[in-house]
Write a protein that holds these residues in place. Sequence first.
Motif, PDB file in Angstrom:
ATOM      1  N   GLY A 334       0.739  -1.169   0.126  1.00  0.00           N
ATOM      2  CA  GLY A 334       0.035  -0.071  -0.031  1.00  0.00           C
ATOM      3  C   GLY A 334       0.823   1.298   0.072  1.00  0.00           C
ATOM      4  N   LEU A 335       2.195   1.260   0.081  1.00  0.00           N
ATOM      5  CA  LEU A 335       3.037   2.259   0.098  1.00  0.00           C
ATOM      6  C   LEU A 335       3.042   2.701  -1.477  1.00  0.00           C
ATOM      7  CD1 LEU A 335       5.069   4.315   1.531  1.00  0.00           C
ATOM      8  CD2 LEU A 335       6.710   2.799   1.180  1.00  0.00           C
ATOM      9  N   PRO A 336       2.856   4.087  -1.757  1.00  0.00           N
ATOM     10  CA  PRO A 336       2.988   4.696  -3.173  1.00  0.00           C
ATOM     11  C   PRO A 336       4.444   4.514  -3.514  1.00  0.00           C
ATOM     12  CG  PRO A 336       1.682   6.337  -1.715  1.00  0.00           C
ATOM     13  CD  PRO A 336       2.060   4.991  -0.919  1.00  0.00           C
ATOM     14  N   ASP A 337       4.648   4.070  -4.910  1.00  0.00           N
ATOM     15  CA  ASP A 337       5.798   4.358  -5.557  1.00  0.00           C
ATOM     16  C   ASP A 337       6.352   5.418  -5.620  1.00  0.00           C
ATOM     17  OD1 ASP A 337       3.676   3.878  -7.363  1.00  0.00           O
ATOM     18  OD2 ASP A 337       5.411   4.227  -8.983  1.00  0.00           O
ATOM     19  N   GLY A 338       5.775   6.558  -5.651  1.00  0.00           N
ATOM     20  CA  GLY A 338       6.253   8.104  -5.848  1.00  0.00           C
ATOM     21  C   GLY A 338       5.100   8.839  -5.514  1.00  0.00           C
ATOM     22  N   GLY A 339       5.354  10.270  -6.026  1.00  0.00           N
ATOM     23  CA  GLY A 339       4.461  11.080  -5.624  1.00  0.00           C
ATOM     24  C   GLY A 339       3.285  11.419  -6.880  1.00  0.00           C
ATOM     25  N   ARG A 340       2.952  10.221  -7.586  1.00  0.00           N
ATOM     26  CA  ARG A 340       2.184  10.565  -8.938  1.00  0.00           C
ATOM     27  C   ARG A 340       0.642  10.670  -8.297  1.00  0.00           C
ATOM     28  NH1 ARG A 340       3.261   6.121 -11.483  1.00  0.00           N
ATOM     29  NH2 ARG A 340       4.531   6.801 -13.056  1.00  0.00           N
ATOM     30  N   HIS A 341       0.282  10.052  -7.098  1.00  0.00           N
ATOM     31  CA  HIS A 341      -0.938  10.457  -6.800  1.00  0.00           C
ATOM     32  C   HIS A 341      -0.863  10.753  -5.359  1.00  0.00           C
ATOM     33  CE1 HIS A 341      -2.439   8.282 -10.477  1.00  0.00           C
ATOM     34  NE2 HIS A 341      -1.602   7.234  -9.764  1.00  0.00           N
ATOM     35  N   GLY A 342       0.297  11.508  -4.935  1.00  0.00           N
ATOM     36  CA  GLY A 342       0.547  12.168  -3.630  1.00  0.00           C
ATOM     37  C   GLY A 342       1.357  11.295  -2.603  1.00  0.00           C
ATOM     38  N   LEU A 351       8.395   4.496   4.446  1.00  0.00           N
ATOM     39  CA  LEU A 351       9.438   4.283   3.344  1.00  0.00           C
ATOM     40  C   LEU A 351      10.801   4.200   4.278  1.00  0.00           C
ATOM     41  CD1 LEU A 351      10.542   3.729   0.433  1.00  0.00           C
ATOM     42  CD2 LEU A 351      10.685   6.185   0.154  1.00  0.00           C
ATOM     43  N   GLU A 352      11.041   5.281   4.933  1.00  0.00           N
ATOM     44  CA  GLU A 352      12.388   5.350   5.799  1.00  0.00           C
ATOM     45  C   GLU A 352      12.680   4.170   6.631  1.00  0.00           C
ATOM     46  OE1 GLU A 352      14.647   7.778   5.368  1.00  0.00           O
ATOM     47  OE2 GLU A 352      13.616   9.482   4.606  1.00  0.00           O
ATOM     48  N   ASP A 353      11.558   3.567   7.233  1.00  0.00           N
ATOM     49  CA  ASP A 353      11.719   2.350   8.035  1.00  0.00           C
ATOM     50  C   ASP A 353      12.067   1.070   7.100  1.00  0.00           C
ATOM     51  OD1 ASP A 353      10.956   3.858  10.225  1.00  0.00           O
ATOM     52  OD2 ASP A 353       8.753   3.364  10.139  1.00  0.00           O
ATOM     53  N   ALA A 354      11.555   1.216   6.001  1.00  0.00           N
ATOM     54  CA  ALA A 354      11.794  -0.148   5.110  1.00  0.00           C
ATOM     55  C   ALA A 354      12.918  -0.087   4.404  1.00  0.00           C
ATOM     56  CB  ALA A 354      10.383  -0.155   4.246  1.00  0.00           C
ATOM     57  N   SER A 489       3.108  -0.674  -8.641  1.00  0.00           N
ATOM     58  CA  SER A 489       2.557   0.447  -9.306  1.00  0.00           C
ATOM     59  C   SER A 489       1.446   0.827  -8.344  1.00  0.00           C
ATOM     60  CB  SER A 489       2.072   0.307 -10.502  1.00  0.00           C
ATOM     61  OG  SER A 489       3.138  -0.079 -11.471  1.00  0.00           O
ATOM     62  N   TYR A 490       1.408   2.099  -7.991  1.00  0.00           N
ATOM     63  CA  TYR A 490       0.299   2.529  -6.903  1.00  0.00           C
ATOM     64  C   TYR A 490      -0.940   3.274  -7.773  1.00  0.00           C
ATOM     65  CZ  TYR A 490      -2.277   4.410  -2.983  1.00  0.00           C
ATOM     66  OH  TYR A 490      -3.278   4.744  -2.037  1.00  0.00           O
ATOM     67  N   ALA A 491      -1.946   2.870  -7.839  1.00  0.00           N
ATOM     68  CA  ALA A 491      -3.049   3.542  -8.553  1.00  0.00           C
ATOM     69  C   ALA A 491      -4.235   3.524  -7.280  1.00  0.00           C
ATOM     70  CB  ALA A 491      -3.690   2.827  -9.760  1.00  0.00           C
ATOM     71  N   PRO A 492      -4.737   4.600  -7.043  1.00  0.00           N
ATOM     72  CA  PRO A 492      -5.847   4.724  -6.164  1.00  0.00           C
ATOM     73  C   PRO A 492      -7.095   4.175  -6.669  1.00  0.00           C
ATOM     74  CG  PRO A 492      -5.346   7.045  -7.115  1.00  0.00           C
ATOM     75  CD  PRO A 492      -4.401   6.054  -7.658  1.00  0.00           C
ATOM     76  N   GLU A 493      -7.904   3.732  -5.744  1.00  0.00           N
ATOM     77  CA  GLU A 493      -9.330   3.307  -6.340  1.00  0.00           C
ATOM     78  C   GLU A 493     -10.111   4.404  -6.829  1.00  0.00           C
ATOM     79  OE1 GLU A 493     -10.470   0.092  -6.450  1.00  0.00           O
ATOM     80  OE2 GLU A 493      -8.479  -0.726  -5.756  1.00  0.00           O
ATOM     81  N   PRO A 494     -10.529   4.161  -8.040  1.00  0.00           N
ATOM     82  CA  PRO A 494     -11.708   5.379  -8.495  1.00  0.00           C
ATOM     83  C   PRO A 494     -12.931   5.459  -7.507  1.00  0.00           C
ATOM     84  CG  PRO A 494     -11.854   3.438  -9.835  1.00  0.00           C
ATOM     85  CD  PRO A 494     -10.824   2.948  -8.880  1.00  0.00           C
ATOM     86  N   PRO A 495     -13.525   6.842  -7.319  1.00  0.00           N
ATOM     87  CA  PRO A 495     -14.405   6.756  -6.312  1.00  0.00           C
ATOM     88  C   PRO A 495     -15.610   5.789  -6.863  1.00  0.00           C
ATOM     89  CG  PRO A 495     -13.866   8.984  -7.363  1.00  0.00           C
ATOM     90  CD  PRO A 495     -13.156   7.941  -8.313  1.00  0.00           C
TER      91      PRO A 495
END
Length: 887
Positions: A334-342, A351-354, A489-495
Motif C-alpha cells: 500500500g505504500l505509493p511508489d512515488g508522488g504520482r498520486h500524492g 519508506l524510511e523504515d523499510a 505500481s500504486y493506483a488509487p481506487e476510483p470513487p
Amino acid sequence: MEKAVNEGVRRQVRDGDGDGDGDEVRRSGTAGGAEGIWSGSWVAERLGVELVGDDRLTDLLGLALRRNPKRAHLLVSNVLGKHVPQSPSVVYGYGFELGRRVRDLLGADEARRAVVLGYAETATGLGHSVADGLGLAPYLHSTRRPVAGLAPAGGFEEAHSHATSHLLLPEDPALLTGDGPLVLVDDEFSTGNTVLNTVRDLHGRYPRRRYVVVALVDMRSPADAGRLEEFAREIGARVDLVTAASGTVRLPEGVLEKGQELVARYEAESAATGDRSSAAASWPVARFPAPLEGVAANPLGARGTARTAPTGPHPDDNRAHPHVTRIDLRWPEGLPDGGRHGFTPTHRKRLEDALPDMAARLADALPADARRVLVLGFEELMYAPLRLGRELERVTDAEVRYSTTTRSPVLAVDDPGYAIRTRLRFPAHDNPADGPGERYAYNVAGAGFDAVIAVVDSAADTPSLHASDGLLAQLAAHTPQVLLAVVPSYAPEPPHAPERPSMLPEPLRGPAFSSYAPEEVGWLLQDLSDVTLEAPTEEREEAIQSGGAHYAESLPVEYQPTEQYQELFHAALADSAARIAQAVGVVTETVLAERSPRPVLVSLARAGTPVGILMRRWAQHRHGLDLPHYAVSIVRGRGIDANALRWLAEHHDPRDVVFVDGWTGKGAITRELAQALEEFEKSDGITGFDPEIAVLADPGSCVRTYGTREDFLIPSACLNSTVSGLISRTVLRADLVGPHDFHGAKFYRELAGTDVSVTFLDAVSARFPEVADAACAQAKELLAADRSPTWEGWAAVERISEEYGIHDVNLVKPGVGETTRVMLRRVPWKVLARAGAGSDLDHVRLLAEQRGVPVEEVADLPYTCVGLIHPKYTRGATGADGKAVTV
C-alpha cells in the motif's frame, strides 16, 4: 540571506547554509569528461555557445545537441540523475538542501502548510527530495500516465517537451485546495513558461497567496527575467525563486542553423557506418544516432570526481545475455511508489523504515566482486530508485551510481568534452498512453558497471521489457550482471459509483434524431439539442490548449459552407464516388470473411457513421444481409462510452461487434479504443469486444482491416454535420452526462436546407454494381497478404512535430480528412501539402485561403497533406515558444 527584487517576486541567493543531507552537494565536482575537461566544451567550441553566470555552473551543467528547429543545444545536468550517472547521495543532497532553504525562507508555520509539486518526468525525484528537505510537506508530481476513473485536479502543457500533456491526479482531491504555499520544482528554469502555465491553471481553481519556484539552475534570458515579476503582480500573489546556481546561455548569431548542420552531419556519418537508428527513410521516427554506441563513457567517479572508464566494449560483450536476476524488495504493501498520486509525511516515515531492509536485499544480490554498480530508474519513477541507491551506498563498499531512462532523444558523441557519451535505445515497455516509441538510457553503455540494478514499477514489467531488443537485453550487453527490482505500481481506487440502473434507453433514430432513415443507424447517444454548447473556435482552442477545458466539453460553431465550397464538395463527390465505393466493398468483404458472417456494425460517431451506413448498404446489396448498425461516442483521453458498451452487450454478442471509423490519421483513436476496452473488461467483466477498428482508409497504417491505405479525399470529411446526418460531434461534460447516461450530441434540424448526408450515401452506393468485382478481388488479395500495421503515420507525426517546433503530436493532424477537420473546427497554423497534390486538396486550399492559413508544399510527405493546429494558441496568437507567430 535574501535579496529582494520587489514585493511580488523574491530570489534566494544560492549560498544559503545547508544542514543534514544537503552538505553532500559540495562533493559534486566536474562531470562528463576526463579530469579538467568540461562536458560542454565540445558543443561550445563548435557552436560558440557560452554558459555565463555562477562559477559552479559548469560543474552542474554540460551541453549536448538535439535535432530541434527551435533550440539545437541541450543543457545536461550532472547532478539530476537523469542523463548522467551520479552518486545518489549527491543527487538527493541537492534536492534536500534546496528543500531546507525553502523551509528557512517560509518559516516553520508556513512550511507546515506547504505542498510541493514536481514536474514529470525529469524533476519527479528532485521535487520529492525537496519535499523531504522541507519536512512535513506532502508531495505530488505531474504525470503523463492517466488512471481510469480518476478525474484530473488540473493539467497544463510543456511546450518544449517531447510529451507535453501533464496531468495532476492526486488521490486526495483536497491536496491542492489549501491556501498554504505551493512549491513548484523543476530541474531547469529557462523561459518560465511551464511554471507560469501551471500556476495560471491552479490559481484559477485554488488561489493562494504565495508560490515558491525551485530549480537546480536559473537559466532565464534577460528578456525572460522580468516575466515572473509581472506574473506575480497579475495574480496578486508573492512568488519566490530558489535555485542552486544561475546564469544564462549566450548564443552567437546563426547558432541554430550551425547546430542543425552539425547534427545532420553526425546523423549522416552514423548512417554511413551502419547505425540502424538513422537508416535512410523519407520520414522516419525522430531518432538521434550515437556514432559510437557502446563505447566507453567517462562518468563520474567516487564523490563526483572524474574517472576514466575502460575504453572500448566490455571484455565480455560477445557472451550470451546473462540471466536477469529478479529481486523481491518486499516493498511495503500500500505504500505509493512515488508522488504520482500524492506522497504524505506518513508515507515518508514508512519508506524510511523499510529502506534498510530493501537495500540489504539489493546488496546481497550483487556479485561479490562488484566494484561499480548502477541503480537505473525508469522515466517518472525516479525517487524510489534514488532512495534505494542512496541506501545501498551506505551498506556496500561498491561505488554506486544512479540515473534513469528517458523518452528524450539526444545525439550521442563519444568525446570527453560532450555530456552524452553513449546511448542505449529500446522500445517503450509500459504501454504509454501516447503510443509506442523509443526510449533511451544515456552514459550507461561501456561505462564499466559490474552490475546494473534496473528499478521499474509493475506497470512497466511487461513482455517488452524482457524482449530481445528490450531494456534488459540492452543492459545485459554492457554489464556482467543485470538485476531487476519491481516496485508495485500504486493506483488509487476510483470513487465508488452507485449501482447503475438495469435499463438503458433505446437508441435514438431518424427522423426524430438525425436525417438518416431509422433503419440505417441507431444512435447510442442522448439528445442535447436544446443545450447551448457552441463556442467560438478561438475561445475553444485557447481553453483546450491551456488545459482549462477538454475538447469534448463544448462544440465548435458549425461551419456554413460558401457556394464555392459546396460546388467543390459536389465535384469531389462526383470524382471519387467510385473510388470510395470500391474501398467500402473491400473493407466490408474483409469484415465478413474474417470477423463475423453477420457482424454488428458499431460506428465511432461521427466520422465513422457514414462509412458504417455504406458498409451496411454493401452487405445488403452484395449478400442480402440486413446488418444492425449503431453509432457510439469515443473521446480522446476519456475513452469509449461504457454505457453504450453495456447496451450492446445486453442486445448482441460482443464477439460480433465490429467498430467502424472513417479513416486513420496517426492512430490515436485506435489506441484509445484498445485501452478503453481493456479497462471496460476489468471494470464490468464483459469480454469479447474486439478493439480492431475497420476503416475506409488507413493512410497511417494503424489497423489490419481497411478499404485502402491511400490518403485521398473522402468527401464526407469536407463538411461537419451536414454530411453526417445533421448530428454534432459528441459531448462529454459532467453536468450534462451522468454516470448512467449515454454521451450526448445535438441534432441541427435548422440546417436541413444544406444537408447532403443522404446525397453522399446515394452517390457512393449507386456505384456499387460497377466496382463489385474489383472490390471482391482486391479483398481476396488483401486477405492473403500481410496487413500488419507499421504505424508509419505515428512516425511521421512525431518527426513533423519536432521539425516544426510543436512538440505535441496532438497538434499535428495527418491526412486529408484530419486536415479538413483542423480547418473547420480548430485554429490552424499552417497546412503541409505533398508537392504535386492535385484536386484532392482543392477544398483545403479554399479553406486555407478563407482563413488566411499558409499552405506549404513539402517533398516526400507520406500523406497528401497534414494540418498543423496553432501551437500554444492564445487569442494573442502566440506560438510554441510564446512569441508572436507570423504567418
